[in-house]
Design a protein around this motif. Structure first.
Motif, mmCIF file in Angstrom:
data_model
loop_
_atom_site.group_PDB
_atom_site.id
_atom_site.type_symbol
_atom_site.label_atom_id
_atom_site.label_comp_id
_atom_site.label_asym_id
_atom_site.label_seq_id
_atom_site.Cartn_x
_atom_site.Cartn_y
_atom_site.Cartn_z
ATOM 1 N N GLU A 1 1.052 -1.553 0.132
ATOM 2 C CA GLU A 1 -0.504 0.458 -0.216
ATOM 3 C C GLU A 1 0.806 1.129 0.180
ATOM 4 O O GLU A 1 1.624 1.573 0.562
ATOM 5 N N ARG A 2 0.579 1.748 -0.898
ATOM 6 C CA ARG A 2 1.749 3.748 -1.142
ATOM 7 C C ARG A 2 0.341 4.315 -1.497
ATOM 8 O O ARG A 2 -0.014 4.856 -1.609
ATOM 9 N N SER B 1 -3.909 7.376 -3.584
ATOM 10 C CA SER B 1 -3.214 6.166 -3.057
ATOM 11 C C SER B 1 -3.209 5.125 -3.473
ATOM 12 O O SER B 1 -4.417 5.398 -5.167
ATOM 13 N N GLU B 2 -2.448 4.127 -3.637
ATOM 14 C CA GLU B 2 -2.692 2.822 -4.122
ATOM 15 C C GLU B 2 -2.634 1.149 -3.491
ATOM 16 O O GLU B 2 -1.958 2.198 -2.225
ATOM 17 N N ALA B 3 -3.034 0.366 -3.982
ATOM 18 C CA ALA B 3 -2.445 -0.972 -3.069
ATOM 19 C C ALA B 3 -2.373 -1.702 -3.753
ATOM 20 O O ALA B 3 -3.708 -2.011 -5.141
ATOM 21 N N THR C 1 -6.530 1.077 -7.606
ATOM 22 C CA THR C 1 -6.122 3.194 -6.731
ATOM 23 C C THR C 1 -7.023 4.405 -7.154
ATOM 24 O O THR C 1 -7.914 4.075 -7.535
ATOM 25 N N ASP C 2 -6.442 5.384 -6.121
ATOM 26 C CA ASP C 2 -7.909 7.007 -6.183
ATOM 27 C C ASP C 2 -7.667 7.856 -6.685
ATOM 28 O O ASP C 2 -8.201 8.786 -7.392
ATOM 29 N N VAL C 3 -6.623 7.876 -7.885
ATOM 30 C CA VAL C 3 -6.113 8.956 -8.708
ATOM 31 C C VAL C 3 -6.844 8.285 -9.997
ATOM 32 O O VAL C 3 -7.483 7.740 -10.547
ATOM 33 N N PRO D 1 -2.780 7.202 -15.335
ATOM 34 C CA PRO D 1 -1.371 6.945 -15.083
ATOM 35 C C PRO D 1 -0.019 8.673 -14.596
ATOM 36 O O PRO D 1 -0.120 8.063 -14.189
ATOM 37 N N VAL D 2 -1.109 9.372 -14.913
ATOM 38 C CA VAL D 2 -0.199 10.655 -15.267
ATOM 39 C C VAL D 2 0.256 11.156 -14.009
ATOM 40 O O VAL D 2 1.004 11.641 -13.024
ATOM 41 N N GLU D 3 -1.095 10.930 -13.037
ATOM 42 C CA GLU D 3 -0.729 11.172 -11.208
ATOM 43 C C GLU D 3 0.167 10.539 -10.778
ATOM 44 O O GLU D 3 -0.707 10.780 -9.136
ATOM 45 N N ALA D 4 -0.206 9.508 -11.235
ATOM 46 C CA ALA D 4 -0.092 8.306 -9.860
ATOM 47 C C ALA D 4 2.193 7.841 -10.580
ATOM 48 O O ALA D 4 2.393 6.356 -10.732
ATOM 49 N N PRO D 5 3.299 8.914 -10.166
ATOM 50 C CA PRO D 5 4.838 8.370 -10.301
ATOM 51 C C PRO D 5 5.165 7.497 -9.096
ATOM 52 O O PRO D 5 4.831 7.521 -8.065
ATOM 53 N N GLY D 6 5.934 6.247 -9.158
ATOM 54 C CA GLY D 6 6.351 5.673 -7.806
ATOM 55 C C GLY D 6 7.268 6.230 -7.233
ATOM 56 O O GLY D 6 7.835 7.073 -8.153
#
Length: 274
Positions: free
Chosen positions: A242-243, A249-251, A264-266, A269-274
């Motif tokens: 979970e991050r 956030s995402e799990a 994920t709740d973003v 993909p553009v808004e969810a960099p690692g």
């Protein structure tokens, strides 16, 4: 693309342009158990596929979102989620995979309303190719209805972008083709102007942890990540990671049969960099 089978499913693709991500499928050992799990966790309903009792199409409301295909435990096939990409010619795309040191495991095979290929890139990440040969019969998803997006965790994002670009004609300038943009050490894939996939560096081919090895990560948007995680665990799934990420956030979860997927709740993909 480990053992997945799109069959009738790509007629429900959210995008149908050349090289766009067009479908995701789950290979599982128990179709009924998988339907119960994903119905409770993601709110999906299911309709039987037209190719037999061991295939069904998951729907969110009236929109088809994924295919689930059961395989006998006698076969040594990995339980996994797999993305598919639309191509104009499955034979040409499969040849390009081989020419660039990727692997074609199955196909091209005629399946339902098109031809499918099961492949992996040169770093071992599995994916599928789909050539439509008959018109779609299901309504497309609305432009603002994102039900899945993808993230490729790979050894080197730029090398991977070149591989997929050459196989799928990304950034070719052809009408409807996907474009790529380099942002730091990652690559964003946009199809018809919509960001649908992110490619990230840092995976290790020999890693024991499947999250560290090169793989396509299938991500499903949800309204509330903690609630979704709790429901998944209650129904026999496992929380793997979970991050907190930019924008939310995402799990990453493992379903009861072992398939990995991410919620994920973003918003993309553009808004969810690692």
């Amino acid at each position: 693309m480990t053992g997945s089978d799109p069959r009738t499913a790509p007629s429900t693709a959210p995008l149908t342009g050349p090289a766009a991500p067009c479908w995701v499928t789950l290979m599982t050992r128990d179709l009924q158990a998988a339907q119960r799990f994903y119905s409770g966790v993601l709110g999906w309903t299911f309709r039987p596929g037209k190719i037999g009792a061991e295939f069904s199409v998951a729907r969110r409301g009236d929109i088809p979102v994924a295919g689930i295909f059961a395989v006998s435990t006698a076969y040594q096939v990995a339980v996994a989620w797999t993305p598919y990409f639309a191509v104009a010619d499955a034979d040409v795309a499969a040849a390009r995979v081989r020419e660039r040191s990727g692997t074609v495991a199955v196909g091209p095979l005629t399946l339902g309303k098109g031809r499918g290929v099961l492949a992996s890139d040169r770093d071992g990440a599995s994916f599928g190719l789909w050539e439509r040969t008959e018109p779609a019969t299901s309504p497309p998803a609305p432009d603002d209805h994102a039900h899945t997006w993808l993230r490729l965790r790979t050894r080197n994002a730029f090398d991977a972008a070149i591989f997929y670009g050459e196989v799928l004609d990304w950034a070719s300038g052809r009408p409807g083709c996907c474009d790529v943009a380099y942002e730091g050490d990652e690559v964003i894939v946009r199809c018809e102007g919509r960001p649908l996939a992110r490619i990230s560096s840092g995976a290790v081919e020999t890693a024991v942890d499947p999250l560290v090895r090169p793989h396509w990560q299938v991500q499903f948007p949800v309204a509330d990540v903690p609630v979704t995680v709790a429901e998944a665990v209650r129904k026999g799934g496992t929380l793997v990671e979970e991050r907190t990420v930019v924008g939310g956030s995402e799990a990453t979860l493992r379903d009861p049969d072992g398939a990995l997927f991410t919620v994920t709740d973003v918003r993309g993909p553009v808004e969810a960099p690692g």
